[in-house]
Design a protein around this motif. Structure first.
Motif, PDB file in Angstrom:
ATOM      1  N   TRP A 185       9.738 -51.310  -7.111  1.00  0.00           N
ATOM      2  CA  TRP A 185       9.838 -52.474  -6.656  1.00  0.00           C
ATOM      3  C   TRP A 185       8.509 -52.841  -5.749  1.00  0.00           C
ATOM      4  O   TRP A 185       7.776 -52.206  -5.624  1.00  0.00           O
ATOM      5  CB  TRP A 185      11.062 -51.959  -5.176  1.00  0.00           C
ATOM      6  N   SER A 186       8.615 -54.366  -4.876  1.00  0.00           N
ATOM      7  CA  SER A 186       7.553 -54.789  -4.332  1.00  0.00           C
ATOM      8  C   SER A 186       7.227 -53.619  -3.121  1.00  0.00           C
ATOM      9  O   SER A 186       8.188 -53.318  -2.474  1.00  0.00           O
ATOM     10  CB  SER A 186       7.915 -56.060  -3.989  1.00  0.00           C
ATOM     11  N   GLU A 187       5.965 -53.855  -2.934  1.00  0.00           N
ATOM     12  CA  GLU A 187       5.346 -52.977  -1.692  1.00  0.00           C
ATOM     13  C   GLU A 187       6.076 -51.809  -1.662  1.00  0.00           C
ATOM     14  O   GLU A 187       6.466 -51.301  -0.233  1.00  0.00           O
ATOM     15  CB  GLU A 187       5.840 -53.874  -0.508  1.00  0.00           C
ATOM     16  N   TYR A 188       6.135 -50.848  -2.557  1.00  0.00           N
ATOM     17  CA  TYR A 188       6.914 -49.621  -2.660  1.00  0.00           C
ATOM     18  C   TYR A 188       5.966 -48.416  -2.552  1.00  0.00           C
ATOM     19  O   TYR A 188       6.392 -47.327  -2.876  1.00  0.00           O
ATOM     20  CB  TYR A 188       8.099 -49.668  -3.466  1.00  0.00           C
ATOM     21  N   SER A 220      17.670 -47.005  -8.094  1.00  0.00           N
ATOM     22  CA  SER A 220      18.441 -46.425  -7.408  1.00  0.00           C
ATOM     23  C   SER A 220      19.688 -45.628  -8.014  1.00  0.00           C
ATOM     24  O   SER A 220      20.072 -45.722  -9.275  1.00  0.00           O
ATOM     25  CB  SER A 220      19.148 -47.619  -6.475  1.00  0.00           C
ATOM     26  N   TRP A 280      15.797 -54.298   3.666  1.00  0.00           N
ATOM     27  CA  TRP A 280      15.904 -52.923   3.341  1.00  0.00           C
ATOM     28  C   TRP A 280      14.898 -52.305   4.711  1.00  0.00           C
ATOM     29  O   TRP A 280      13.913 -52.779   5.010  1.00  0.00           O
ATOM     30  CB  TRP A 280      15.170 -52.531   2.130  1.00  0.00           C
ATOM     31  N   ASP A 306      11.304 -51.946   4.562  1.00  0.00           N
ATOM     32  CA  ASP A 306      10.266 -53.355   4.391  1.00  0.00           C
ATOM     33  C   ASP A 306      10.116 -53.985   5.997  1.00  0.00           C
ATOM     34  O   ASP A 306       9.232 -54.524   6.156  1.00  0.00           O
ATOM     35  CB  ASP A 306      11.111 -54.298   3.679  1.00  0.00           C
ATOM     36  N   TRP A 353      21.021 -45.821   0.064  1.00  0.00           N
ATOM     37  CA  TRP A 353      20.652 -45.564  -1.403  1.00  0.00           C
ATOM     38  C   TRP A 353      19.391 -44.693  -1.614  1.00  0.00           C
ATOM     39  O   TRP A 353      18.638 -44.240  -0.664  1.00  0.00           O
ATOM     40  CB  TRP A 353      20.197 -47.048  -2.071  1.00  0.00           C
ATOM     41  N   ASP A 368      16.226 -43.936  -4.128  1.00  0.00           N
ATOM     42  CA  ASP A 368      15.588 -44.396  -5.351  1.00  0.00           C
ATOM     43  C   ASP A 368      14.689 -43.332  -6.028  1.00  0.00           C
ATOM     44  O   ASP A 368      14.289 -42.328  -5.219  1.00  0.00           O
ATOM     45  CB  ASP A 368      14.665 -45.391  -4.861  1.00  0.00           C
ATOM     46  N   TYR A 424       9.922 -45.857   4.614  1.00  0.00           N
ATOM     47  CA  TYR A 424      11.172 -45.289   4.092  1.00  0.00           C
ATOM     48  C   TYR A 424      11.368 -43.894   4.632  1.00  0.00           C
ATOM     49  O   TYR A 424      10.537 -43.142   4.771  1.00  0.00           O
ATOM     50  CB  TYR A 424      11.362 -45.631   2.765  1.00  0.00           C
TER      51      TYR A 424
HETATM   52  C1  N2P Z   1      11.056 -51.858  -1.400  1.00  0.00           C
HETATM   53  C2  N2P Z   1      12.150 -51.968  -1.797  1.00  0.00           C
HETATM   54  C3  N2P Z   1      13.056 -50.818  -1.461  1.00  0.00           C
HETATM   55  C4  N2P Z   1      13.973 -50.678  -2.589  1.00  0.00           C
HETATM   56  N1  N2P Z   1      10.543 -53.185  -1.064  1.00  0.00           N
HETATM   57  C5  N2P Z   1      15.408 -50.546  -2.098  1.00  0.00           C
HETATM   58  N2  N2P Z   1      16.205 -49.834  -3.374  1.00  0.00           N
END
Ligand code: N2P
Length: 384
Positions: free
Chosen positions: A64-67, A112, A261, A264, A287, A289, A329
């Protein structure tokens, strides 16, 4: 205190999954098809041959972006010589569609919960050999036997979180505490054109269904149709459906509210303290991931060797803490806790209290009923 909420989590994590249908994967090649996000070789690019370890090859990471803290790519390369190439997907369905459409060459995916189950059924994932991970003991036991992947047979939990509302403190005397601020047309009209929702069908329906008092993973067509109509009723007030850059739109002030989310929004709040995030009183989707190995990497000892180094690195206590402090997160890595910022550990919208946990729900695998979701999602997207 965290222990108590994790046992709550354990109960919740039991409620989440079903079954799905067939399909197959793809050809060969490593053409990392950029799904709409940019492909970023954040690994530091070309190897600096002077000091750096000898070339350890390349690992393709589909996430995912910025993860991830981008520094981690360079650090990993420094330690192992392995270059990680990141490619971005915007939703679980996007990930699955890309792979079913023929994209290949990826070594590690980050699906996820419910999508892990689907991918296992479709033979898209390799089994996880836990004996190859020195850091396996770092995980909180709450996360080591999830129903979507019994005993972590395939994947390693990476981060977990919730889907709630991001807002700007400047606009509110009291924080918006309800999904009504997005789903009630009259309330949404206060921010007409300044609201985003995720470009993610399960998430959009999930929040709408919870607002209507139904299960986030309903398989009842009438309930889903009601949720569709709810979203259609506020579509005119949306700026867009957007999953990768919605927090940037909030940072520039272009939007004032988003379905988003947890991490984010909190990560954006590091840049602008007026941005904040709540879990609405009606409840929300949660969720987990996961880091999962692609079936083709699993069949190639050299690729697999890189994969285990990558998983072990991300699961190291210090690296997991560093990563958490960047993405904001919640981490399933118990050993990382000492290194995680106090503001993160004590933020109830990141690590919710037991009472809030009771209002959270996994999306779950809806099996063949996914087609009904897709049809109604298309109807939403196509409407003016
Ligand atoms: C992070 C996205 C989080 C993933 N930008 C949500 N499942």
């Amino acid at each position: 205190m965290k222990k108590i909420l994790l046992s709550m989590f354990m109960i919740l994590i039991m409620i989440g999954v079903a079954a799905c249908g067939p399909s197959d994967t793809a050809d060969v090649g490593g053409e990392t098809d950029t799904s709409g996000g940019e492909e970023a070789d954040t690994s530091g690019g070309e190897a600096d041959t002077s000091d750096a370890k000898e070339d350890g090859g390349t690992l393709y990471f589909y996430t995912w972006s910025e993860y991830i803290d981008p520094d981690i790519y360079a650090q990993f390369k420094e330690e192992t010589g392995i270059t990680v190439v990141e490619d971005i997907f915007g939703s679980n369905e996007d990930l699955l569609a890309k792979l079913q459409g023929g994209a290949t060459g990826y070594d590690v995916y980050v699906p996820s919960d419910y999508m892990v189950e689907i991918m296992i059924e479709l033979d898209m994932l390799a089994e996880l050999d836990q004996s190859r991970l020195e850091t396996i003991g770092n995980l909180d036991p709450t996360f080591t036997n999830p129903p979507f992947d019994p005993n972590m047979g395939h994947c390693l939990p990476y981060f977990w979180g919730t889907t709630g509302i991001g807002y700007n403190l400047e606009d509110w005397d009291e924080p918006p505490d309800s999904w009504a601020y997005i789903f009630d047309p009259e309330l949404a009209s206060n921010f007409s054109g300044q609201i985003t929702m995720l470009d993610d069908m399960r998430e959009v329906f999930g929040s709408a269904l919870i607002y209507l008092g139904y299960s986030a993973g309903t398989t009842d067509e009438a309930e889903l149709a009601e949720a569709r109509d709810l979203v259609l009723g506020i579509k005119e007030h949306l700026y867009s459906f957007e999953s990768d850059t919605y927090e940037d739109l909030m940072l520039t002030g272009e939007t004032r509210m988003s379905q988003g989310w947890s991490g984010d929004i909190f990560a954006a709040a590091v840049e602008d303290e007026n941005l904040w995030y709540i879990i609405p009183k009606e409840g929300a989707v949660m969720w987990v991931d996961n880091l999962c190995i692609s079936a083709d990497a699993g069949a190639d000892p050299e690729r697999l060797d890189r994969v285990y180094q990558w998983l072990d690195y991300l699961n190291r206590a210090d690296i997991a803490a560093q990563n958490t402090n960047w993405v904001w997160y919640a981490s399933p890595n118990a050993a990382a806790e000492d290194g995680i910022l106090e503001e993160i550990l004590t933020e109830p919208a990141i690590y919710p209290d037991a009472e809030t946990m009771e209002r959270l729900e996994f999306l779950g695998n809806v099996g063949d009923f996914t087609e009904t979701y897709s049809r109604m999602w298309t109807e939403i997207k196509a409407a003016d």
